[in-house]
Structures are given as structure tokens and as C-alpha cells.
Motif scaffolding. Structure first.
Motif, PDB file in Angstrom:
ATOM      1  N   GLU A   1      -7.191   4.916  -6.242  1.00 34.79           N
ATOM      2  CA  GLU A   1      -6.508   5.225  -8.074  1.00 34.79           C
ATOM      3  C   GLU A   1      -6.529   6.754  -8.628  1.00 34.79           C
ATOM      4  OE1 GLU A   1      -8.857   2.456 -10.798  1.00 34.79           O
ATOM      5  OE2 GLU A   1      -7.501   0.916 -10.218  1.00 34.79           O
ATOM      6  N   LEU A   2      -5.491   6.903  -9.139  1.00 38.02           N
ATOM      7  CA  LEU A   2      -5.359   8.610 -10.161  1.00 38.02           C
ATOM      8  C   LEU A   2      -5.320   8.202 -11.222  1.00 38.02           C
ATOM      9  CD1 LEU A   2      -5.664  11.134  -8.938  1.00 38.02           C
ATOM     10  CD2 LEU A   2      -2.745  11.274  -9.194  1.00 38.02           C
ATOM     11  N   SER A   3      -6.256   8.639 -12.661  1.00 38.59           N
ATOM     12  CA  SER A   3      -6.317   8.291 -13.699  1.00 38.59           C
ATOM     13  C   SER A   3      -6.177   6.939 -14.294  1.00 38.59           C
ATOM     14  CB  SER A   3      -5.334   9.787 -14.354  1.00 38.59           C
ATOM     15  OG  SER A   3      -5.203  10.358 -13.922  1.00 38.59           O
ATOM     16  N   GLY A   4      -6.716   5.604 -13.399  1.00 37.84           N
ATOM     17  CA  GLY A   4      -6.630   4.764 -13.947  1.00 37.84           C
ATOM     18  C   GLY A   4      -5.192   3.661 -13.389  1.00 37.84           C
ATOM     19  N   ARG A   5      -4.182   4.620 -11.961  1.00 34.38           N
ATOM     20  CA  ARG A   5      -3.084   4.226 -11.699  1.00 34.38           C
ATOM     21  C   ARG A   5      -3.411   3.460 -10.712  1.00 34.38           C
ATOM     22  NH1 ARG A   5      -1.583   7.720 -15.376  1.00 34.38           N
ATOM     23  NH2 ARG A   5      -1.146   9.272 -13.693  1.00 34.38           N
ATOM     24  N   SER A   6      -2.776   2.745  -9.940  1.00 29.76           N
ATOM     25  CA  SER A   6      -2.982   3.017  -8.419  1.00 29.76           C
ATOM     26  C   SER A   6      -1.961   3.707  -7.749  1.00 29.76           C
ATOM     27  CB  SER A   6      -2.470   1.060  -8.583  1.00 29.76           C
ATOM     28  OG  SER A   6      -2.228   1.531  -7.313  1.00 29.76           O
ATOM     29  N   LEU A   7      -2.675   4.128  -7.093  1.00 31.36           N
ATOM     30  CA  LEU A   7      -1.824   5.405  -6.031  1.00 31.36           C
ATOM     31  C   LEU A   7      -1.349   5.140  -4.628  1.00 31.36           C
ATOM     32  CD1 LEU A   7      -0.709   8.233  -5.870  1.00 31.36           C
ATOM     33  CD2 LEU A   7      -3.420   8.214  -5.125  1.00 31.36           C
ATOM     34  N   ALA A   8      -0.450   5.050  -4.442  1.00 33.58           N
ATOM     35  CA  ALA A   8      -0.398   4.916  -2.436  1.00 33.58           C
ATOM     36  C   ALA A   8       0.837   5.703  -2.670  1.00 33.58           C
ATOM     37  CB  ALA A   8       1.322   3.528  -2.566  1.00 33.58           C
ATOM     38  N   VAL A   9      -0.119   6.481  -1.783  1.00 30.30           N
ATOM     39  CA  VAL A   9       0.197   7.277  -0.624  1.00 30.30           C
ATOM     40  C   VAL A   9       0.958   7.479   0.445  1.00 30.30           C
ATOM     41  CG1 VAL A   9      -1.047   9.450  -1.394  1.00 30.30           C
ATOM     42  CG2 VAL A   9      -1.964   7.818  -0.124  1.00 30.30           C
TER      43      VAL A   9
ATOM     44  N   ARG B   1       4.447  14.094   0.922  1.00 28.48           N
ATOM     45  CA  ARG B   1       5.068  14.700  -0.264  1.00 28.48           C
ATOM     46  C   ARG B   1       4.695  14.060  -1.138  1.00 28.48           C
ATOM     47  NH1 ARG B   1      10.806  16.623   0.190  1.00 28.48           N
ATOM     48  NH2 ARG B   1      10.699  16.369   2.097  1.00 28.48           N
ATOM     49  N   SER B   2       4.272  12.346  -0.963  1.00 29.13           N
ATOM     50  CA  SER B   2       4.539  11.774  -1.864  1.00 29.13           C
ATOM     51  C   SER B   2       2.894  11.994  -2.581  1.00 29.13           C
ATOM     52  CB  SER B   2       4.588   9.750  -1.642  1.00 29.13           C
ATOM     53  OG  SER B   2       3.350   9.833  -0.653  1.00 29.13           O
ATOM     54  N   ALA B   3       1.980  12.099  -1.410  1.00 27.13           N
ATOM     55  CA  ALA B   3       1.041  12.374  -2.299  1.00 27.13           C
ATOM     56  C   ALA B   3       1.228  14.025  -3.442  1.00 27.13           C
ATOM     57  CB  ALA B   3       0.060  12.904  -1.449  1.00 27.13           C
ATOM     58  N   ILE B   4       2.145  14.833  -2.529  1.00 24.18           N
ATOM     59  CA  ILE B   4       1.995  16.109  -3.631  1.00 24.18           C
ATOM     60  C   ILE B   4       2.284  15.848  -4.981  1.00 24.18           C
ATOM     61  CG2 ILE B   4       3.394  18.050  -3.549  1.00 24.18           C
ATOM     62  CD1 ILE B   4       3.122  18.239  -0.385  1.00 24.18           C
ATOM     63  N   ARG B   5       3.690  14.360  -5.035  1.00 28.21           N
ATOM     64  CA  ARG B   5       4.095  14.549  -6.081  1.00 28.21           C
ATOM     65  C   ARG B   5       3.059  13.707  -6.826  1.00 28.21           C
ATOM     66  NH1 ARG B   5      10.218  13.918  -3.550  1.00 28.21           N
ATOM     67  NH2 ARG B   5      11.468  16.129  -3.841  1.00 28.21           N
ATOM     68  N   SER B   6       2.216  13.066  -7.039  1.00 27.47           N
ATOM     69  CA  SER B   6       1.158  11.868  -7.594  1.00 27.47           C
ATOM     70  C   SER B   6       0.377  13.162  -7.916  1.00 27.47           C
ATOM     71  CB  SER B   6       1.026  11.199  -6.378  1.00 27.47           C
ATOM     72  OG  SER B   6       2.060  10.023  -6.259  1.00 27.47           O
TER      73      SER B   6
ATOM     74  N   LEU C   1     -11.118  10.282 -11.889  1.00 27.57           N
ATOM     75  CA  LEU C   1      -9.581  10.593 -12.171  1.00 27.57           C
ATOM     76  C   LEU C   1      -9.291  10.205 -10.488  1.00 27.57           C
ATOM     77  CD1 LEU C   1      -7.969  12.506 -12.909  1.00 27.57           C
ATOM     78  CD2 LEU C   1      -8.743  14.695 -11.415  1.00 27.57           C
ATOM     79  N   LEU C   2     -10.178  10.341  -9.543  1.00 26.29           N
ATOM     80  CA  LEU C   2     -10.149   9.426  -8.395  1.00 26.29           C
ATOM     81  C   LEU C   2     -10.897   8.539  -7.964  1.00 26.29           C
ATOM     82  CD1 LEU C   2      -8.197   9.505  -6.073  1.00 26.29           C
ATOM     83  CD2 LEU C   2      -9.141  11.139  -4.795  1.00 26.29           C
ATOM     84  N   SER C   3     -10.327   7.362  -8.213  1.00 27.30           N
ATOM     85  CA  SER C   3     -10.824   6.148  -7.044  1.00 27.30           C
ATOM     86  C   SER C   3     -10.717   6.314  -6.386  1.00 27.30           C
ATOM     87  CB  SER C   3     -11.137   5.279  -8.600  1.00 27.30           C
ATOM     88  OG  SER C   3     -11.888   5.212  -9.806  1.00 27.30           O
ATOM     89  N   VAL C   4     -11.802   5.618  -5.268  1.00 28.62           N
ATOM     90  CA  VAL C   4     -11.355   5.273  -4.007  1.00 28.62           C
ATOM     91  C   VAL C   4     -12.076   3.625  -3.147  1.00 28.62           C
ATOM     92  CG1 VAL C   4     -11.264   5.635  -1.263  1.00 28.62           C
ATOM     93  CG2 VAL C   4     -10.568   7.453  -3.182  1.00 28.62           C
ATOM     94  N   ARG C   5     -11.665   2.585  -3.294  1.00 25.58           N
ATOM     95  CA  ARG C   5     -12.346   1.776  -2.905  1.00 25.58           C
ATOM     96  C   ARG C   5     -11.877   1.160  -1.586  1.00 25.58           C
ATOM     97  NH1 ARG C   5     -14.858   3.502  -6.133  1.00 25.58           N
ATOM     98  NH2 ARG C   5     -15.152   2.825  -8.333  1.00 25.58           N
ATOM     99  N   ASN C   6     -13.327   1.123  -0.675  1.00 24.57           N
ATOM    100  CA  ASN C   6     -13.475  -0.019   1.174  1.00 24.57           C
ATOM    101  C   ASN C   6     -12.095   0.869   1.477  1.00 24.57           C
ATOM    102  OD1 ASN C   6     -14.209  -2.284  -1.542  1.00 24.57           O
ATOM    103  ND2 ASN C   6     -15.425  -1.578  -0.059  1.00 24.57           N
TER     104      ASN C   6
END
Length: 501
Positions: free
Chosen positions: A318-326, A330-335, A265-270
């Protein structure tokens, strides 16, 4: 004769016994290491020696004489200096002023003698010549310095006390190798002068490099004092952990293995940022991933960065396979991310406002509401509060009327109205009672069973061992080991935290 002795020292805060029996002897000319887990009583013992905490019972002797340390000034007068893990610097003052802050040289009884100040501070600044880094000078404002440079100022401040006994509580946590080497050279010089040094570190290589003897504290009691030259890291960890080190938490049975396959669901890299570096992991739906290790090793920093509360300098999400920018919370909550801090006063509670307003801000943000009918809001809030067995008289009452545990339940409940995909828990049970903890962890396991991905940092080992499917152990801002299955033991947790492998 010991330079400093503590015998049978204890301290309780209400029903919480922070230190049950503290015994300690510090000899002249030695570096004496204090070993113990988070919450073992190390810091309480040091605060008693430094005068910031008054013991309930026990005896303190300096050079064989019984003394009463009534406060920090009394401790300084008795010849005790301390480096605090939480830096106590004034950001708007210069390096020189901070070094001499406890005893600023005066002129004419009113003014600071600037020449004497610079001369005194320069002696301690010179000790770190060549390793302090660019921009470090007597005139530099502390607020403009890097983290390692601020830590050096705190060390210099402790050294400037010229105290016969000095406590260093994790003084190297932000220093680089060259700075640590220089600091250890200074400690060895202090030993030759007959000083007694109390040293706390989370790094086993540092402990064995500089320590002469070690005292192990477990569950508020002194367990044993030993010569470091006659023991090994494995033995020290066994003493810290106790007999039942391979058993799971008594509070909960071992959690189910959790999902072992499927897309993360969540992938974190480096991921890198202030306080952490090159952190990588995946979290599957329905999984509770624990962050372990000693306090302040980057666990909270990673969670806050994922929530957009601090900046990320490198890496990808990545969240659910899509690139995630926080970019911000506010943007984290909406993501689809949620964050619960154990510091509810700073990061959670809206002081002076009613319970209903404290429970509803995420609902307002996600639904983009400007106004809401009280009855509709009540219908949204009550089920979330009920899921945590929250006790309150009325939603209109101020949140300050509730106990700490119930305030934390309100903070957690606000995320249950609009369910997130990923829940970030940053030591969420800090300062709440056992019943509230049980309610919280029952809910966490239920949310995971419903498919939510949960990241849990806890400063209590039992909470991680009893609830996390996997545990990433942090040390120095990086993940040093992953514990899964039968490897999830207290012993392995401590071994990775102290880098004893």
C-alpha cells in the motif's frame, strides 16, 4: 604440521587496504570457520588462497613448504579447491559437464569422453541422492534448475576437485535443512580423510554444528583463533565487533528518532519472492528505514521487487493507504517510487551517452516527453546536480569521463528532478569515495526531513547506524530482528545477523 598456513598476508587496491594482516592455519581433518563482517577481509583471504588474487606481502605454506599461488590453475595443482559464493556455473551445460568443468575427460585428444564424464559426475550426484529434488540429474541443464539445485552443483564441482584443502564460501545460503544436513555429513567424512576445510557461513547454528576452530577477521586483520567447543556465540560476536560495539558511527551522530506517529507512506505485508519471504514493515513520511545483515540475505531482492525489477509471488503493498501493484519499473516510477543501485554499471549509467541524457530519463518518462529544448532540460538538470556537488566540465561530456563517485551522483540526481514519494537505496555508496558518500548522506537526511520515505540497504554497518532511524536485520531472506533507539548498536546488528540470540 598445518596443511595450509598464511602469515602476514596483505592486499591493497590502490589506497584501499582490503587485507592488512591475514594469518591463518588450517589443520588436516578440521573444519575451520572464518568469521567477520561484510568487508572484513574474509573473501580477500579466500581469493588469495584460491589464486584469484595475488597478495602484496606475506607467506603462504602448504604442508610446511613456501609456495607462490600464481593463479587458479596453480591453486588447483597445489591441491586447493573452492566453492564461490557467486556461482560460477555454465547455464547452457549439463549438471555433469558443470561438475567436471575444470577437468573434462577427453577421448582421442579432441572429444569429451561422455561415458567417463557421466561416471565421474555420478559419484558426486549420488552424495546428495534423495535431497537434490525433482528434475535433478546428470543430463539436466543447469539453467533449468532451482536456486538450491544450482548451489548443489557448485558444491559438487568443488568436491570433484578432490583437493586436500577446500574453501566453502557460504555454501548453504540457498539450501534447505535436509540438504544442509547431508552436506554436513559429507564434510564430516572429508574430515576423516584428513582434508582441511575453510568454511564461511552467516548462520551461527551451522558454525557451531560443523566447525572445529574459528578465526575472527576484523577490519582486514586476523584478531584471534579459538576452539569453538571452548567459546560461545556472544564471545565470537564481541571479537567481530571490537571494543566500541555500542557506540554509534563515528561518521555521523545518531540520527533523530524520526517520526513516531502518523499514517505509513509505504506498507508492506508478507511480501515474498525470489530470495525473500514473508517480509512486513511500514515506513512513515520522513523516516529512513535501514536494511541490515550480512550481504545477500534478501535486502537487495526486496528493494528490486518493490521497484518492479523482479517478480513478487505473495503479499501486498500500500502507498499512502491505497493498494499498490508494481508490474515493472515503469509502473513503480509512475506510482512514486525511485530506485538507486550500487551497481551503477548494470542498473544506472547509460554508457556512451552525455551527462545530460543520464540525468534526464526519469523526467522524460514522468512528463511523457518525446522532445525537449536543451535550455529547458539544462534548467531542470543543473539544480539536481548542484545539490550533490557533482563535478563535471559540460553536460555534453560522456558520463564515462567522470569518476565513479560523480557517475553515481548523476544516477541519484535524476530522481531529484521529479521528486519520488519513496526512495529505495540499494547499497548506493558502493565504490565511491568518502567525500561523495558524505554528500549523498547529507542529501538523504535532507530529503527525509522534507517528508520523503527512504529505504536504505548498506553493506557498511556505519552507514546504517549513522543514518537509519530503524534497522530491519535480514537473515536467510527474512527479517530476524528490528533495532530501534539505543538497540541500534553494532553488537546487536551482528547478533541478529548471525542468529546468536
Amino acid at each position: 604440521m598445518a596443511k595450509l598456513s598464511l602469515s602476514g598476508v596483505s592486499k591493497a587496491y590502490g589506497a584501499t587496504l582490503a587485507l592488512r594482516r591475514g594469518d591463518l592455519d588450517i589443520e588436516a581433518g578440521e573444519v575451520h570457520v572464518l568469521l567477520g563482517s561484510n568487508g572484513s577481509g574474509k573473501s580477500t583471504l579466500c581469493k588469495i588462497v584460491a589464486g584469484s588474487v595475488r597478495p602484496d606481502k606475506g607467506e603462504v605454506l602448504i604442508d610446511g613448504r613456501p609456495v607462490t599461488i600464481s593463479g587458479p590453475q596453480a591453486a588447483r595443482a597445489l591441491g586447493i579447491g573452492i566453492f564461490y559464493q557467486e556461482l560460477s556455473l555454465s547455464e547452457h551445460r549439463s549438471v555433469a559437464e558443470n561438475i567436471c568443468l575444470a577437468d573434462l575427460p577427453g577421448k582421442s585428444g579432441i572429444f569429451v569422453d561422455r561415458a567417463a564424464l557421466e561416471a565421474r559426475a555420478s559419484r558426486y550426484i549420488a552424495l546428495f541422492a534423495g535431497v537434490a529434488g525433482e528434475g535433478f540429474s546428470a543430463e539436466a541443464l543447469v539453467g533449468n534448475l532451482r536456486a538450491d539445485q544450482r548451489q548443489l552443483v557448485e558444491i559438487m564441482k568443488a568436491l570433484s576437485s578432490e583437493a586436500p584443502v577446500i574453501i566453502f564460501d557460504e555454501p548453504t545460503s540457498a539450501l534447505d535443512r535436509a540438504q544442509v544436513d547431508r552436506f554436513f555429513e559429507i564434510l564430516r567424512q572429508l574430515k576423516t580423510e584428513g582434508r582441511g576445510i575453510i568454511f564461511i557461513s552467516h548462520r551461527m547454528d551451522e558454525i557451531t554444528a560443523i566447525g572445529d576452530r574459528a578465526t575472527v577477521i576484523r577490519d582486514g586483520e586476523t584478531i584471534r583463533t579459538l576452539k569453538l567447543s571452548e567459546t560461545d556465540p556472544a564471545e565470537m560476536i564481541r571479537l567481530m565487533v571490537g571494543e566500541n560495539s555500542d557506540l554509534p558511527s563515528a561518521e555521523h551522530e545518531l540520527p533523530a528518532a524520526g517520526p513516531s506517529a502518523g499514517a505509513p507512506l509505504l506498507s508492506v505485508r508478507n511480501l515474498s519472492g525470489k530470495g525473500f519471504r514473508d517480509v512486513s514493515f511500514d515506513v512513515l513520511p520522513g523516516e529512513i528505514l535501514g536494511f541490515g545483515g550480512l550481504h545477500g540475505q534478501g535486502q537487495s531482492a526486496v528493494l528490486r521487487a518493490l521497484f518492479g525489477a523482479s517478480s513478487i509471488s505473495g503479499g501486498s503493498l500500500e502507498l499512502s493507504g491505497r493498494s499498490l501493484a508494481v508490474a515493472n519499473p515503469r509502473s513503480a516510477i509512475r506510482s512514486g517510487l525511485a530506485y538507486v543501485s550500487g551497481d551503477r554499471g548494470r542498473d544506472g549509467v547509460i554508457q556512451g551517452r552525455p551527462i545530460v541524457e543520464n540525468a534526464a530519463p526519469i523526467h522524460y518518462l514522468k512528463e511523457r516527453l518525446l522532445l525537449a529544448r536543451p535550455s529547458a532540460l539544462r534548467d531542470k538538470v543543473l539544480p539536481a546536480l548542484g545539490a550533490l556537488h557533482t563535478k563535471f566540465a559540460s553536460l555534453a561530456h560522456p558520463i564515462g569521463s567522470l569518476s565513479g563517485g560523480n557517475q553515481q551522483k548523476i544516477v541519484i540526481a535524476r530522481w531529484l528532478i521529479e521528486r519520488p514519494e519513496v526512495l529505495l537505496l540499494d547499497d548506493p555508496t558502493k565504490g565511491i569515495d568518502l567525500a561523495a558518500k558524505a554528500d549523498l548522506f547529507n542529501l538523504i537526511r535532507q530529503l527525509a526531513a522534507e517528508g520523503m520515505a527512504i529505504l536504505l540497504y548498506s553493506s557498511e554497518d556505519a552507514e546504517l547506524l549513522g543514518n537509519a532511524n530503524r534497522i530491519l536485520v535480514f537473515n536467510g531472506g527474512a527479517v530476524t530482528r528490528e533495532l530501534t533507539g539505543a538497540d541500534r548498536t553494532r553488537y546487536n546488528l551482528y547478533q541478529a545477523a548471525y542468529e546468536a540470540a
